[in-house]
Design a protein around this motif. Structure first.
Motif, PDB file in Angstrom:
ATOM      1  N   MET A 152     -26.160 -23.167   2.385  1.00 31.41           N
ATOM      2  CA  MET A 152     -26.138 -24.637   2.319  1.00 31.41           C
ATOM      3  C   MET A 152     -27.144 -24.778   1.327  1.00 31.41           C
ATOM      4  N   GLY A 153     -26.911 -26.009   0.471  1.00 30.08           N
ATOM      5  CA  GLY A 153     -27.758 -26.445  -0.538  1.00 30.08           C
ATOM      6  C   GLY A 153     -28.184 -27.907  -0.359  1.00 30.08           C
ATOM      7  N   TRP A 154     -29.035 -28.282  -0.610  1.00 28.09           N
ATOM      8  CA  TRP A 154     -29.575 -29.714  -0.649  1.00 28.09           C
ATOM      9  C   TRP A 154     -29.932 -30.358  -2.092  1.00 28.09           C
ATOM     10  N   VAL A 155     -28.934 -31.089  -2.580  1.00 25.59           N
ATOM     11  CA  VAL A 155     -28.920 -31.866  -3.739  1.00 25.59           C
ATOM     12  C   VAL A 155     -29.617 -33.037  -3.915  1.00 25.59           C
ATOM     13  N   SER A 156     -30.634 -33.398  -4.578  1.00 23.79           N
ATOM     14  CA  SER A 156     -31.270 -34.774  -4.513  1.00 23.79           C
ATOM     15  C   SER A 156     -31.168 -35.373  -5.778  1.00 23.79           C
ATOM     16  N   LEU A 157     -30.528 -34.824  -6.724  1.00 26.66           N
ATOM     17  CA  LEU A 157     -30.468 -35.394  -8.119  1.00 26.66           C
ATOM     18  C   LEU A 157     -29.440 -36.246  -8.082  1.00 26.66           C
ATOM     19  N   PHE A 158     -29.770 -37.717  -7.669  1.00 22.69           N
ATOM     20  CA  PHE A 158     -28.803 -38.561  -7.773  1.00 22.69           C
ATOM     21  C   PHE A 158     -29.596 -39.878  -7.641  1.00 22.69           C
ATOM     22  N   GLU A 159     -28.952 -41.026  -8.031  1.00 20.08           N
ATOM     23  CA  GLU A 159     -29.448 -42.412  -7.955  1.00 20.08           C
ATOM     24  C   GLU A 159     -29.090 -43.029  -6.490  1.00 20.08           C
ATOM     25  N   PRO A 160     -29.887 -43.224  -5.591  1.00 21.42           N
ATOM     26  CA  PRO A 160     -29.526 -43.506  -4.194  1.00 21.42           C
ATOM     27  C   PRO A 160     -28.527 -44.730  -4.333  1.00 21.42           C
ATOM     28  N   ARG A 161     -28.977 -45.899  -4.900  1.00 24.25           N
ATOM     29  CA  ARG A 161     -28.119 -47.099  -4.774  1.00 24.25           C
ATOM     30  C   ARG A 161     -26.549 -47.057  -5.367  1.00 24.25           C
ATOM     31  N   ARG A 162     -26.468 -46.174  -6.482  1.00 28.81           N
ATOM     32  CA  ARG A 162     -25.205 -45.877  -7.037  1.00 28.81           C
ATOM     33  C   ARG A 162     -24.595 -44.944  -6.136  1.00 28.81           C
ATOM     34  N   LEU A 163     -24.960 -43.975  -5.377  1.00 35.05           N
ATOM     35  CA  LEU A 163     -24.501 -42.975  -4.305  1.00 35.05           C
ATOM     36  C   LEU A 163     -23.927 -43.904  -3.182  1.00 35.05           C
ATOM     37  N   ALA A 164     -24.930 -44.886  -2.863  1.00 33.23           N
ATOM     38  CA  ALA A 164     -24.415 -45.856  -1.535  1.00 33.23           C
ATOM     39  C   ALA A 164     -23.408 -46.692  -1.900  1.00 33.23           C
ATOM     40  N   SER A 165     -23.358 -47.295  -3.360  1.00 35.09           N
ATOM     41  CA  SER A 165     -22.042 -48.000  -3.646  1.00 35.09           C
ATOM     42  C   SER A 165     -20.738 -47.503  -3.543  1.00 35.09           C
ATOM     43  N   LEU A 166     -21.103 -46.202  -4.310  1.00 38.80           N
ATOM     44  CA  LEU A 166     -19.575 -45.176  -4.470  1.00 38.80           C
ATOM     45  C   LEU A 166     -18.966 -45.144  -2.926  1.00 38.80           C
ATOM     46  N   LEU A 167     -19.911 -44.928  -1.949  1.00 40.59           N
ATOM     47  CA  LEU A 167     -19.444 -44.231  -0.579  1.00 40.59           C
ATOM     48  C   LEU A 167     -19.254 -45.780   0.333  1.00 40.59           C
TER      49      LEU A 167
END
Length: 214
Positions: A152-167
């Motif tokens: 298992m790998g934890w990836v934190s390289l993302f902009e939270p608001r963009r990912l929230a909008s995508l999903l």
């Protein structure tokens, strides 16, 4: 030792899972994870300690290939921005493998749910305890995955608001982790960042004090 202690074999298994847990980036392409195993991992995550019994987590399983590729593209963009921010270590950073989004058997996004402001117990002076609770859920899932022989790998390289909008997350919800999960070629004996010469863990003695900050 107390009457509530596990047996010797059970204790060894728990400590082994803790010691051998790794943040994995390399997965076996085309592999699968059985549904019953996934159910156990999610149940382990859901059993995590959480302040005020708020259960602030949401687990989003990404099964749409288009979404998986969009998440990968988002992470890859942030990888470039992180490299820029690292200055003289940029080239070294870009040589690291930092995610396995396109190769892992299962992809999850774990998020803080909306409506958390309603929970005051344990959060009045420390509102970030919702994030601490979600982190406990992720750690539970991580340890359970290791016992199942899964990486298992934890990836934190993302902009939270963009990912929230995508999903299509509601207002107030916030993604915390992109989780890569699945069979791996091997579990290294040491953390990947040590093997890649990026950073090295320091001894426990440096982090333990008594009565006052030293």
């Amino acid at each position: 030792m107390t009457d509530h202690a596990f047996s010797d074999a059970e204790r060894r298994a728990v400590y082994r899972a803790i010691a051998e847990r790794r943040d994995m980036r390399r997965f076996v392409p085309g592999s699968k994870v059985d549904e019953d195993v996934l159910s156990r991992l999610l149940a382990a995550a859901h059993a995590a300690p959480n302040v005020g019994l708020m259960q602030p987590w949401r687990f989003l399983r990404i099964t749409d290939p288009r979404l998986r590729h969009e998440i990968h593209a988002m992470v890859d963009e942030e990888r470039g921005r992180t490299a820029d921010a690292l200055g003289e270590r940029a080239v070294e950073f870009l040589s690291l493998k930092v995610e396995g989004i396109l190769d892992c058997a299962e992809l999850f996004v774990i998020a803080l749910r909306d409506g958390r402001h309603a929970h005051v117990f344990g959060r009045r002076t420390m509102p970030h305890m919702d994030l601490a609770s979600v982190s406990c859920a992720i750690q539970n899932m991580w340890l359970a995955a290791r016992t199942e022989g899964l990486g298992m790998g934890w990836v934190s390289l993302f902009e939270p608001r963009r990912l929230a909008s995508l999903l299509d997350m509601p207002d107030g919800a916030e993604p915390v982790a992109v989780i890569c999960l699945g069979p791996v070629p091997e579990f290294p004996e040491r953390p990947m960042l040590e093997l890649d010469q990026w950073a090295f863990a320091r001894p426990l003695a440096e982090f333990v004090g008594e009565n006052r900050w030293e």
